[in-house]
Design a protein around this motif. Structure first.
Motif, PDB file in Angstrom:
ATOM      1  N   LEU A   8      64.936  38.050 -62.256  1.00 57.52           N
ATOM      2  CA  LEU A   8      63.729  37.258 -61.764  1.00 57.52           C
ATOM      3  C   LEU A   8      62.711  38.573 -60.953  1.00 57.52           C
ATOM      4  CD1 LEU A   8      64.674  33.743 -60.264  1.00 57.52           C
ATOM      5  CD2 LEU A   8      63.571  34.183 -62.620  1.00 57.52           C
ATOM      6  N   ALA A   9      61.190  38.373 -61.095  1.00 60.61           N
ATOM      7  CA  ALA A   9      60.594  39.267 -60.743  1.00 60.61           C
ATOM      8  C   ALA A   9      59.616  38.780 -60.539  1.00 60.61           C
ATOM      9  CB  ALA A   9      60.369  40.277 -61.671  1.00 60.61           C
ATOM     10  N   ILE A  10      59.611  39.388 -58.545  1.00 60.87           N
ATOM     11  CA  ILE A  10      57.592  38.272 -58.644  1.00 60.87           C
ATOM     12  C   ILE A  10      57.167  39.253 -58.226  1.00 60.87           C
ATOM     13  CG2 ILE A  10      57.007  37.185 -56.759  1.00 60.87           C
ATOM     14  CD1 ILE A  10      59.561  36.211 -55.646  1.00 60.87           C
ATOM     15  N   VAL A  11      55.518  39.271 -59.632  1.00 63.31           N
ATOM     16  CA  VAL A  11      54.230  40.296 -59.536  1.00 63.31           C
ATOM     17  C   VAL A  11      53.160  40.011 -58.470  1.00 63.31           C
ATOM     18  CG1 VAL A  11      52.796  41.297 -61.283  1.00 63.31           C
ATOM     19  CG2 VAL A  11      55.909  40.477 -61.902  1.00 63.31           C
ATOM     20  N   GLY A  12      53.214  40.496 -57.472  1.00 64.50           N
ATOM     21  CA  GLY A  12      52.204  40.495 -56.994  1.00 64.50           C
ATOM     22  C   GLY A  12      52.022  41.228 -55.644  1.00 64.50           C
ATOM     23  N   PRO A  13      50.702  41.038 -54.379  1.00 67.66           N
ATOM     24  CA  PRO A  13      51.087  41.713 -53.172  1.00 67.66           C
ATOM     25  C   PRO A  13      52.204  40.829 -52.505  1.00 67.66           C
ATOM     26  CG  PRO A  13      49.004  40.371 -53.720  1.00 67.66           C
ATOM     27  CD  PRO A  13      49.795  40.116 -55.024  1.00 67.66           C
ATOM     28  N   LEU A  14      52.791  41.764 -51.039  1.00 67.42           N
ATOM     29  CA  LEU A  14      53.579  41.226 -50.909  1.00 67.42           C
ATOM     30  C   LEU A  14      53.295  41.753 -49.660  1.00 67.42           C
ATOM     31  CD1 LEU A  14      56.126  42.674 -52.968  1.00 67.42           C
ATOM     32  CD2 LEU A  14      55.893  40.233 -52.257  1.00 67.42           C
ATOM     33  N   PRO A  15      53.918  41.259 -48.206  1.00 71.77           N
ATOM     34  CA  PRO A  15      53.851  41.926 -46.770  1.00 71.77           C
ATOM     35  C   PRO A  15      54.095  43.191 -46.881  1.00 71.77           C
ATOM     36  CG  PRO A  15      55.099  39.762 -47.432  1.00 71.77           C
ATOM     37  CD  PRO A  15      54.815  40.015 -48.343  1.00 71.77           C
ATOM     38  N   HIS A  35      69.789  32.495 -55.786  1.00 67.38           N
ATOM     39  CA  HIS A  35      70.303  31.096 -57.331  1.00 67.38           C
ATOM     40  C   HIS A  35      69.904  32.748 -58.035  1.00 67.38           C
ATOM     41  CE1 HIS A  35      70.313  28.043 -54.860  1.00 67.38           C
ATOM     42  NE2 HIS A  35      69.074  28.153 -54.514  1.00 67.38           N
ATOM     43  N   ALA A  36      69.387  34.122 -58.105  1.00 67.94           N
ATOM     44  CA  ALA A  36      68.562  35.203 -58.881  1.00 67.94           C
ATOM     45  C   ALA A  36      69.205  36.559 -57.996  1.00 67.94           C
ATOM     46  CB  ALA A  36      68.097  34.775 -59.797  1.00 67.94           C
ATOM     47  N   ASP A  37      69.255  37.426 -59.345  1.00 63.02           N
ATOM     48  CA  ASP A  37      68.459  39.258 -58.340  1.00 63.02           C
ATOM     49  C   ASP A  37      66.667  38.671 -58.666  1.00 63.02           C
ATOM     50  OD1 ASP A  37      71.220  39.659 -58.665  1.00 63.02           O
ATOM     51  OD2 ASP A  37      71.318  40.162 -60.342  1.00 63.02           O
ATOM     52  N   VAL A  38      66.566  39.491 -57.572  1.00 70.24           N
ATOM     53  CA  VAL A  38      65.514  39.581 -57.257  1.00 70.24           C
ATOM     54  C   VAL A  38      64.863  40.609 -56.912  1.00 70.24           C
ATOM     55  CG1 VAL A  38      63.589  38.350 -55.905  1.00 70.24           C
ATOM     56  CG2 VAL A  38      65.240  36.816 -56.756  1.00 70.24           C
ATOM     57  N   VAL A  39      63.973  41.140 -57.983  1.00 67.03           N
ATOM     58  CA  VAL A  39      63.068  42.064 -58.001  1.00 67.03           C
ATOM     59  C   VAL A  39      61.789  42.320 -58.141  1.00 67.03           C
ATOM     60  CG1 VAL A  39      62.285  44.052 -59.452  1.00 67.03           C
ATOM     61  CG2 VAL A  39      64.436  43.138 -59.974  1.00 67.03           C
ATOM     62  N   LEU A  40      61.156  42.610 -56.645  1.00 67.96           N
ATOM     63  CA  LEU A  40      59.188  42.475 -56.184  1.00 67.96           C
ATOM     64  C   LEU A  40      58.423  43.476 -57.058  1.00 67.96           C
ATOM     65  CD1 LEU A  40      60.206  41.674 -52.150  1.00 67.96           C
ATOM     66  CD2 LEU A  40      59.853  39.634 -54.382  1.00 67.96           C
ATOM     67  N   ALA A  69      63.290  42.254 -66.207  1.00 69.66           N
ATOM     68  CA  ALA A  69      63.329  40.598 -65.823  1.00 69.66           C
ATOM     69  C   ALA A  69      64.024  40.535 -66.724  1.00 69.66           C
ATOM     70  CB  ALA A  69      62.455  40.668 -64.319  1.00 69.66           C
ATOM     71  N   ASP A  70      64.562  39.204 -66.277  1.00 73.11           N
ATOM     72  CA  ASP A  70      64.045  38.257 -67.899  1.00 73.11           C
ATOM     73  C   ASP A  70      63.538  36.903 -67.572  1.00 73.11           C
ATOM     74  OD1 ASP A  70      67.086  38.906 -68.572  1.00 73.11           O
ATOM     75  OD2 ASP A  70      67.552  37.791 -66.336  1.00 73.11           O
ATOM     76  N   LEU A  71      62.713  36.930 -66.588  1.00 74.71           N
ATOM     77  CA  LEU A  71      61.100  36.182 -66.317  1.00 74.71           C
ATOM     78  C   LEU A  71      60.883  36.729 -65.378  1.00 74.71           C
ATOM     79  CD1 LEU A  71      59.600  33.900 -66.709  1.00 74.71           C
ATOM     80  CD2 LEU A  71      60.894  32.286 -65.406  1.00 74.71           C
ATOM     81  N   ASN A  72      58.809  37.345 -65.683  1.00 76.24           N
ATOM     82  CA  ASN A  72      58.715  37.715 -64.316  1.00 76.24           C
ATOM     83  C   ASN A  72      57.405  36.268 -63.623  1.00 76.24           C
ATOM     84  OD1 ASN A  72      58.753  40.254 -65.047  1.00 76.24           O
ATOM     85  ND2 ASN A  72      57.460  40.416 -67.030  1.00 76.24           N
ATOM     86  N   ILE A  73      57.288  36.168 -62.398  1.00 76.71           N
ATOM     87  CA  ILE A  73      56.423  35.352 -61.776  1.00 76.71           C
ATOM     88  C   ILE A  73      55.161  36.246 -60.772  1.00 76.71           C
ATOM     89  CG2 ILE A  73      56.543  33.127 -60.186  1.00 76.71           C
ATOM     90  CD1 ILE A  73      59.569  33.906 -60.774  1.00 76.71           C
ATOM     91  N   GLY A  92      50.826  42.342 -69.793  1.00 77.99           N
ATOM     92  CA  GLY A  92      52.368  42.006 -69.176  1.00 77.99           C
ATOM     93  C   GLY A  92      52.910  41.741 -70.512  1.00 77.99           C
ATOM     94  N   PRO A  93      54.898  41.202 -70.144  1.00 79.50           N
ATOM     95  CA  PRO A  93      54.967  40.474 -71.033  1.00 79.50           C
ATOM     96  C   PRO A  93      54.812  39.259 -70.491  1.00 79.50           C
ATOM     97  CG  PRO A  93      56.368  41.309 -69.820  1.00 79.50           C
ATOM     98  CD  PRO A  93      55.587  42.419 -69.702  1.00 79.50           C
ATOM     99  N   PRO A  94      55.120  38.041 -71.890  1.00 74.83           N
ATOM    100  CA  PRO A  94      54.800  36.227 -70.716  1.00 74.83           C
ATOM    101  C   PRO A  94      55.292  36.220 -70.030  1.00 74.83           C
ATOM    102  CG  PRO A  94      54.880  36.781 -73.564  1.00 74.83           C
ATOM    103  CD  PRO A  94      55.644  37.597 -72.980  1.00 74.83           C
ATOM    104  N   GLY A  95      55.444  35.013 -68.636  1.00 76.18           N
ATOM    105  CA  GLY A  95      56.047  34.683 -67.647  1.00 76.18           C
ATOM    106  C   GLY A  95      55.494  33.633 -67.145  1.00 76.18           C
ATOM    107  N   LEU A  96      55.981  33.501 -66.437  1.00 76.19           N
ATOM    108  CA  LEU A  96      55.423  32.391 -65.701  1.00 76.19           C
ATOM    109  C   LEU A  96      53.904  32.376 -64.523  1.00 76.19           C
ATOM    110  CD1 LEU A  96      56.159  29.164 -64.353  1.00 76.19           C
ATOM    111  CD2 LEU A  96      57.793  29.909 -62.889  1.00 76.19           C
ATOM    112  N   LEU A  97      53.110  31.868 -64.864  1.00 71.88           N
ATOM    113  CA  LEU A  97      51.961  31.835 -64.297  1.00 71.88           C
ATOM    114  C   LEU A  97      51.758  30.999 -62.556  1.00 71.88           C
ATOM    115  CD1 LEU A  97      49.448  33.841 -63.610  1.00 71.88           C
ATOM    116  CD2 LEU A  97      48.194  31.837 -65.479  1.00 71.88           C
TER     117      LEU A  97
END
Length: 126
Positions: A8-15, A35-40, A69-73, A92-97
């Motif tokens: 999973l990739a989380i796309v957005g600002p971070l601390p 539960h998954a490999d996470v990429v920020l 990633a398999d799914l971009n959030i 970008g590629p389709p993902g979860l908004l």
């Protein structure tokens, strides 16, 4: 660190970006990493705190990094810190908004009026 398989990739600002959505994504990452490999994916990866780097990979958001990633959030909120994430979600590629705020007016105002595009702002509002 995580269960094998799903990435999973989380796309957005971070601390330490001073916004609630950045804090939310930072708080969510360790739970997802159980539960998954996470990429920020963010526009300022060098500033992401060590604690987040310990639970997830951190990369600069690029066209190429959106493909790892398999799914971009795409975490979208109503402030100027989100502009790069909105651009990624649109191109970008389709993902979860996920929408942190129902109203997006401050972000739209920043993107168009803040960049001298009053006609485009008017078009979006219409």
């Amino acid at each position: 660190m995580s269960a094998p398989g799903l990435r999973l990739a989380i796309v957005g600002p971070l601390p330490p970006v001073p916004s609630g959505p950045a804090d939310f994504s930072g708080d969510l990452a360790p739970y997802l990493a159980a539960h998954a490999d996470v990429v920020l994916l963010t526009d300022e990866p060098e500033s992401v705190p060590r604690a987040l780097r310990d639970v997830a990979q951190v990369h600069r958001l690029t066209r190429e990094s959106l493909e790892i990633a398999d799914l971009n959030i795409y975490h979208i909120a109503n402030n100027h810190h989100q502009a790069f994430a909105v651009d990624a979600a649109l191109s970008g590629p389709p993902g979860l908004l996920t929408m942190h705020d129902v109203s997006q007016h401050h972000l739209v105002e920043f993107r168009f009026l803040g960049h001298g595009q009053p006609e485009e702002y008017r078009r979006v509002l219409q």
